[in-house]
Design a protein around this motif. Structure first.
Motif: not given
Length: 421
Positions: A55-78
């Protein structure tokens, strides 16, 4: 409707949403910034995460800007699960997994150009939040009734195990991510899996209450089989994207073995093929499902996206060569090792063992008499070459890359044999 939204709906990417008309208008006004989040709960993403990556790839290909968030904080919580409390992983392990996920995600997005992707980690803005700030500045915008009504929360509260405050607080942290990304990058759209709708809509509400801004969200359907059961799992477990956790060969085999009825849906979601090509493949697939064009196209395209076109070509060639439609000697040692890992096996002594020995020792035949009959009837193959002399010994010259030989009885009964250590 915006051409992009119409395309995403055709492909099956849109389930629940805030207001598609409002999102449609925002997309028409110009490029927007959007995000999807990935928690490091394992050392690799799996095929479920692949939906958001596509989905992110489709949105970026259409000209929109992706932010890919990796949850270093939320990954500690669950995030609360229906099945019970998560095991909290050590912070150093989570940090290591963050880096691995960042590497996997980066292969799907472009980090150059006007709409270059940005990789973000919510640990950067969460680590300094004090308990007072969490309660006073964030918590005041959340209502207990809404938080308790979340399906995963309600289910856990009804269970014998209950729900810890740790996991209950997860939804506040995820909602704060949307607000932070709005402040820092002007992000106005969050996407995620359908099971995340409660958390996502919590973020939309929090942005409105705390910042007075209107933002958008939609979820992708959870991928299920035609009978409604969960789609996924290989013999070894999850369909990991990391080649160290699931070999490219086994990854390819998972996709090539999907049921005929699943092919149209999966081609739309998991490939970047244009609509015209997908419709052509689906039409040919439905007209002649035995040819398995749909599965072969799906497996080739998804494996190319995840592991690269070279690896996809290697494993496709290996898959065909195992059953006699290619030259086994041209397959590299690692791919051949992966391709034969689950086959019955036998030891052999070079210069002494015969095809009869291997047929029996590997379990392809129950006894030497049966093995000899198979050879006599033309049903025994060594490295895809028919064996006519039951007494011919296997020598070093017969070894394939990876120091093995492939034995086949009939069309589809395979075994691998290797010299004794």
């Amino acid at each position: 409707m915006n051409t992009l939204l119409e395309e995403l709906q055709w492909r099956g990417f849109i389930a629940q949403h805030t207001d598609l008309d409002a999102l449609d208008a925002a997309l028409e006004e110009g490029p927007i910034t959007f995000y999807a989040g990935y928690d490091p709960t394992a050392a690799s993403l799996h095929h479920g995460h692949l939906v958001q990556l596509m989905l992110m790839k489709h949105l970026q290909n259409a000209g929109h800007k992706p932010l890919a968030l990796v949850g270093g904080a939320t990954g500690l919580i669950g995030d609360p699960r229906m099945s019970g409390e998560r095991t909290l992983n050590p912070s150093d392990v989570v940090a290591e997994w963050v880096e691995k996920l960042r590497g996997q995600i980066s292969r799907f997005l472009s980090f150059e150009g006007e709409n270059a992707a940005v990789m973000v980690n919510n640990y950067d803005w969460t680590k300094d939040i004090s308990a007072i700030s969490l309660m006073r500045d964030l918590g005041k915008h959340f209502r207990m009734g809404t938080m308790l009504a979340k399906e995963s929360v309600a289910a856990r509260l009804r269970s014998d195990e209950g729900l810890s405050f740790t996991e209950f607080s997860y939804q506040i942290l995820q909602a704060n991510d949307f607000a932070e990304l709005y402040r820092r990058y002007g992000c106005t759209l969050e996407t995620g899996g359908n099971d995340q709708w409660g958390n996502i809509i919590g973020g939309v509400d929090f942005v409105r209450k705390s910042l007075g801004a209107t933002v958008h969200a939609f979820t992708t359907p959870l991928i299920t089989k035609a009978d409604g059961t969960k789609f996924g799992k290989s013999e070894g477990g999850a369909i990991w994207l990391d080649p160290e956790m699931l070999s490219p060969y086994d990854f390819f085999q998972f996709w090539i073995n999907v049921d005929d009825v699943e092919v149209p849906k999966l081609l739309k979601i998991f490939t970047m093929l244009p609509r015209e090509e997908i419709e052509r493949v689906i039409a040919e697939h439905e007209a002649n499902p035995r040819a398995r064009l749909g599965q072969r196209t799906l497996a080739r395209e998804v494996t190319s996206l995840v592991h690269g076109a070279g690896a996809a070509a290697d494993v496709e060639a290996a898959s065909g060569a195992l059953f006699g439609s290619g030259d086994l000697a041209t397959i590299d040692a690692q791919t051949l090792k992966d391709a034969t890992a689950q086959l019955p096996s036998a030891d052999l002594t070079l210069g002494e063992s015969t095809i009869v020995d291997v047929l029996v020792d590997s379990g392809l035949e129950k006894g030497r008499s049966a093995a000899r009959r198979t050879v006599a009837s033309g049903g025994a193959y060594l490295n895809n070459v028919k064996v006519e002399d039951e007494d011919a010994v296997i020598t070093e010259a017969d070894l394939l890359p990876g120091e093995c030989v492939l034995v086949r009885r009939g069309r589809r009964n395979l075994a691998v044999a290797r010299p004794k250590a």
